[in-house]
Design an enzyme around this catalytic site. Structure first.
Site: not given
Ligand code: NAX
Length: 329
Positions: A11, A16, A160, A188
């Site tokens: 991603g 992120i 967190d 989380h």
């Molecule tokens: P975005 O939607 O901006 O970016 C995600 C990226 O991943 C996109 O560019 C997409 O094309 C890519 N992607 C999706 N499926 C994929 C795959 N199978 N292989 C490779 N790339 C893939 O999301 P973003 O804001 O960057 O958040 C990413 C993830 O972090 C989400 O699932 C979000 O819920 C999670 N988070 C987790 C947090 C934590 O504390 N554990 C906090 C922040 C965030 O909310």
């Protein structure tokens, strides 16, 4: 100089990922003397955006950046990887049931677990799952990587943890570095338990200093649990820079140690505190200077803490049940 380390980021062109790539390439995660090769995985439809990220990385002329891989093939992205930050995940779309979300992600993380198993550097690998549901995605990836020690997988609760430190520092008018022995337990998610019962600030009990049970239960805990939603309400987008910063903190501390201090990581449960063995569960951990973590033992959970612990533990068990058919053996 040092041999470059291979850092896979999935991603990588997302919110992120766009933060992470630059901070890692500038040496903030692995040190200012450690060359890196970024191995970026994206979905086919995001490869063009990834090309743009790669161009910008070039334009930073980072001395430590020795190469950038751009691919939609997990086998290529994880080839020889020493670190893997699994950020890309399937977001919840309108009308999608929780079970469907779990399954869509289980699919992604089982493929990636297998690719890690077959291609990553098994002797050095450290995996951090950021993509949600992070703990259960870590479980799926690890279970699909039978030749990799499950302790090499983790999920992120450091954001967190950092949110909790910030709230406490504000309340007690102290620096975040004055706060010791704070921890996040469990998932989380909104069931996580941010625990101040052991917390010490400049040698004094934080609970005594706060002297307000009601504030802890009705203000502090829900604020930390709901902070992600509050950021979305304010920014119109979910936490990104703070999430990337927490991921950097997690990997840096897992590599260089925590100097005897507690931090929070969702790690493979060995059954400590009754968290079911095999779950990826957030515990207070201490990392030694060789990069080996230990779950902090012998903490006495009071009745309130135990209740909160059980709520988040049950949620993780039910997430595991939801993907049981996709877990090998
Ligand atoms: P975005 O939607 O901006 O970016 C995600 C990226 O991943 C996109 O560019 C997409 O094309 C890519 N992607 C999706 N499926 C994929 C795959 N199978 N292989 C490779 N790339 C893939 O999301 P973003 O804001 O960057 O958040 C990413 C993830 O972090 C989400 O699932 C979000 O819920 C999670 N988070 C987790 C947090 C934590 O504390 N554990 C906090 C922040 C965030 O909310």
């Amino acid at each position: 100089g040092k041999k470059p380390l291979r850092v896979a980021i999935t991603g990588a062109s997302g919110q992120i990922g766009y933060q992470l790539c630059f901070r890692i390439a500038s040496g903030e995660m692995l040190g200012k003397d450690q060359p890196v090769i970024l191995q970026c995985l994206e979905l086919p439809q995001a490869l063009n955006a990834l090309k743009g990220v790669s161009m910008e990385l070039d334009d930073c002329a980072f001395p430590l950046l020795k190469g950038i891989v751009q691919t939609d093939d997990p086998n290529k992205a994880f080839e020889g990887a020493d670190y893997a930050l699994l950020v890309g995940a399937r977001p919840r779309s309108k009308g999608m049931e929780r079970g469907d979300l779990l399954k869509a992600n289980a699919e992604i993380f089982s493929v990636q677990g297998k690719a890690l198993n077959n291609h990553a550097n098994r002797d050095t690998l450290r995996v951090l799952v950021v993509g949600n549901p992070a703990n259960t995605n870590a479980l799926i990836a690890a279970r699909n990587a039978p030749n990799i020690d499950p302790k090499r997988f983790s999920a992120m609760t450091r954001l967190d943890h950092n949110r909790g430190l910030a709230q406490l520092a504000e309340k007690l008018k102290c620096s975040v570095t004055d706060i010791e022995k704070f921890a996040i337990w469990g998932n989380h998610s909104a069931t996580q338990y941010p625990d101040v019962t052991q917390t010490v600030v400049k040698g004094k009990s934080a609970k005594t200093l706060i002297n307000d049970e009601k504030w802890i239960k009705e203000n502090f805990i829900p604020t930390v649990q709901q902070r992600g939603a509050a950021i979305i309400a304010a920014r119109g987008l979910s936490s990104a820079a703070s999430a990337a910063s927490a991921a950097i903190d997690h990997m840096r501390d897992w590599t260089f140690g925590t100097n005897g201090q507690w931090t929070s990581m969702a790690v493979y449960s060995d059954g400590s505190y009754g968290a079911d063995k095999g779950l990826y569960f957030s515990f207070p951990v201490i990392v030694d200077k060789n990069g080996k973590y230990e779950i902090v033992q012998n903490i006495k959970l009071d009745q309130f803490s135990q209740e909160r612990f059980d709520v988040t533990r049950k949620e993780l068990l039910s997430e595991k049940d939801g993907v049981a058919s996709l877990l090998p053996n």
